[in-house]
Write a protein that holds these residues in place. Structure first.
Motif, PDB file in Angstrom:
ATOM      1  N   LEU A  31       0.823  -1.195   0.000  1.00  0.00           N
ATOM      2  CA  LEU A  31       0.000   0.000   0.000  1.00  0.00           C
ATOM      3  C   LEU A  31       0.855   1.241   0.000  1.00  0.00           C
ATOM      4  CD1 LEU A  31      -2.826  -0.739   2.575  1.00  0.00           C
ATOM      5  CD2 LEU A  31      -2.928  -0.860   0.090  1.00  0.00           C
ATOM      6  N   PRO A  32       0.522   2.221  -0.839  1.00  0.00           N
ATOM      7  CA  PRO A  32       1.159   3.534  -0.685  1.00  0.00           C
ATOM      8  C   PRO A  32       0.776   4.101   0.675  1.00  0.00           C
ATOM      9  CG  PRO A  32      -0.126   3.389  -2.714  1.00  0.00           C
ATOM     10  CD  PRO A  32      -0.450   2.190  -1.918  1.00  0.00           C
ATOM     11  N   THR A  33       1.697   4.852   1.236  1.00  0.00           N
ATOM     12  CA  THR A  33       1.455   5.431   2.554  1.00  0.00           C
ATOM     13  C   THR A  33       1.587   6.941   2.481  1.00  0.00           C
ATOM     14  OG1 THR A  33       2.315   3.464   3.630  1.00  0.00           O
ATOM     15  CG2 THR A  33       2.190   5.450   4.953  1.00  0.00           C
ATOM     16  N   LEU A  34       0.657   7.617   3.158  1.00  0.00           N
ATOM     17  CA  LEU A  34       0.702   9.069   3.272  1.00  0.00           C
ATOM     18  C   LEU A  34       0.783   9.403   4.754  1.00  0.00           C
ATOM     19  CD1 LEU A  34       0.376  11.919   2.023  1.00  0.00           C
ATOM     20  CD2 LEU A  34      -2.092  11.643   2.297  1.00  0.00           C
ATOM     21  N   ILE A  51      -5.495  12.383  -1.013  1.00  0.00           N
ATOM     22  CA  ILE A  51      -5.300  10.995  -1.428  1.00  0.00           C
ATOM     23  C   ILE A  51      -5.779  10.874  -2.867  1.00  0.00           C
ATOM     24  CG2 ILE A  51      -5.888   8.589  -0.991  1.00  0.00           C
ATOM     25  CD1 ILE A  51      -6.420   9.432   1.940  1.00  0.00           C
ATOM     26  N   ASN A  52      -4.937  10.310  -3.710  1.00  0.00           N
ATOM     27  CA  ASN A  52      -5.222  10.229  -5.139  1.00  0.00           C
ATOM     28  C   ASN A  52      -5.560   8.820  -5.579  1.00  0.00           C
ATOM     29  OD1 ASN A  52      -4.584  13.026  -5.873  1.00  0.00           O
ATOM     30  ND2 ASN A  52      -2.528  12.473  -5.189  1.00  0.00           N
ATOM     31  N   CYS A  53      -6.277   8.749  -6.687  1.00  0.00           N
ATOM     32  CA  CYS A  53      -6.703   7.457  -7.215  1.00  0.00           C
ATOM     33  C   CYS A  53      -6.911   7.583  -8.716  1.00  0.00           C
ATOM     34  CB  CYS A  53      -8.008   7.060  -6.514  1.00  0.00           C
ATOM     35  SG  CYS A  53      -8.766   5.565  -7.126  1.00  0.00           S
ATOM     36  N   SER A  68      -9.627  12.395  -6.486  1.00  0.00           N
ATOM     37  CA  SER A  68      -8.867  12.678  -5.279  1.00  0.00           C
ATOM     38  C   SER A  68      -9.818  12.925  -4.111  1.00  0.00           C
ATOM     39  CB  SER A  68      -7.941  13.874  -5.477  1.00  0.00           C
ATOM     40  OG  SER A  68      -8.685  15.061  -5.636  1.00  0.00           O
ATOM     41  N   VAL A  94      -6.921   3.026   6.136  1.00  0.00           N
ATOM     42  CA  VAL A  94      -6.672   2.815   4.712  1.00  0.00           C
ATOM     43  C   VAL A  94      -7.867   3.380   3.947  1.00  0.00           C
ATOM     44  CG1 VAL A  94      -6.298   1.118   2.889  1.00  0.00           C
ATOM     45  CG2 VAL A  94      -5.292   0.753   5.158  1.00  0.00           C
ATOM     46  N   THR A 120      -4.772   3.452   0.002  1.00  0.00           N
ATOM     47  CA  THR A 120      -3.680   4.292   0.511  1.00  0.00           C
ATOM     48  C   THR A 120      -3.801   4.324   2.022  1.00  0.00           C
ATOM     49  OG1 THR A 120      -3.595   5.705  -1.444  1.00  0.00           O
ATOM     50  CG2 THR A 120      -2.717   6.621   0.600  1.00  0.00           C
ATOM     51  N   GLU A 121      -2.688   4.059   2.686  1.00  0.00           N
ATOM     52  CA  GLU A 121      -2.694   4.094   4.150  1.00  0.00           C
ATOM     53  C   GLU A 121      -2.355   5.502   4.617  1.00  0.00           C
ATOM     54  OE1 GLU A 121      -0.221   1.187   5.991  1.00  0.00           O
ATOM     55  OE2 GLU A 121      -1.014   1.613   7.985  1.00  0.00           O
ATOM     56  N   LEU A 122      -3.266   6.099   5.351  1.00  0.00           N
ATOM     57  CA  LEU A 122      -3.052   7.443   5.900  1.00  0.00           C
ATOM     58  C   LEU A 122      -2.641   7.319   7.357  1.00  0.00           C
ATOM     59  CD1 LEU A 122      -3.276  10.558   5.687  1.00  0.00           C
ATOM     60  CD2 LEU A 122      -5.665  10.334   6.404  1.00  0.00           C
TER      61      LEU A 122
END
Lengths: 111, 112
Positions: A8-11, A21-23, A74, A87, A105-107
């Motif tokens: 997972l991308p992490t922010l 958060i983008n998609c 987004s 997530v 995306t994990e925030l």
């Protein structure tokens, strides 16, 4: 294409900052999009949705932007709080109720 | 609380066995959906029922089947279980297909 959930991308953001958060979605014919939040041990929780005849929709502390030209969504979260750590998934409706989910995306919110 | 109830929360069984997962949708919702969440495949759509009728199918294995009953609850049946079937299985519901789907907290299936 179909969602593949690998790394997972992490922010990581500071408490009080804004998060984006983008998609990217796959099907230019998709007409309905949803953002979900998933906390550990829970099911995905509905946050906000948008239909393809709109390019922006606002909720409480959240805004979703839709750019159909580049097939991009987004999610903006204002004044991010520790309780926002989770997530986040975007999902596109492929018709017949079939949702295709992004990888997530994990925030992480630092106090 | 989404209003969608899934039972059991956890299920541990062996290869070759058969299990049934149960879902009660939110009050008033006619559509029920099943999803599988695994580490390598993410959240995958399995099947959609509306008012007792199958409406859409995803990459659901032939060993898996589902149904929706007159009281609108749904069951997902998984048979001839394999190690790779270990995953979280979520049920979601909505009033109709093009409205937000609300998810239960899932059944964690572990195959030993």
């Amino acid at each position: 294409g179909e969602s593949v959930g690998l790394h997972l991308p992490t922010l990581s953001v500071q408490e009080g900052d804004n998060s984006i958060i983008n998609c990217a979605y796959s099907n230019s014919a998709s007409d309905y999009f949803i953002w979900y939040k998933q906390e550990s041990g829970k099911g995905p929780q509905f946050i906000i949705d948008i239909r393809s005849n709109m390019d922006k929709r606002q909720g409480q502390r959240v805004t979703v932007l839709l750019n159909k030209t580049v097939k991009h969504l987004s999610l903006q979260i204002a004044a991010t709080q520790p309780g926002d750590s989770a997530v986040y998934f975007c999902a596109e409706n492929m018709g017949g109720g079939k949702l295709i989910f992004g990888q997530g995306t994990e925030l992480s919110v630092k106090p | 609380d989404s209003g969608v109830t899934q039972t059991p929360k956890h299920l541990i069984t062996a290869t070759g066995q058969r299990v049934t997962l149960r879902c009660s949708p939110r009050s008033g919702d006619l559509s029920v959906y099943w999803y599988q969440q695994s580490l390598d495949q993410g959240l995958q759509f399995l099947i959609h029922y509306y008012n007792g009728e199958e409406r859409a199918k995803g990459n659901i294995l032939e060993r898996f089947s589902a149904q929706q009953f007159p009281d609108l609850h749904s069951e997902l049946n998984l048979s001839s279980l394999e190690l790779g079937d270990s995953a979280l299985y979520f049920c979601a519901s909505s009033r109709v297909a093009n409205q937000p789907q609300h998810f239960g907290d899932g059944t964690r299936l572990s195959i030993l």
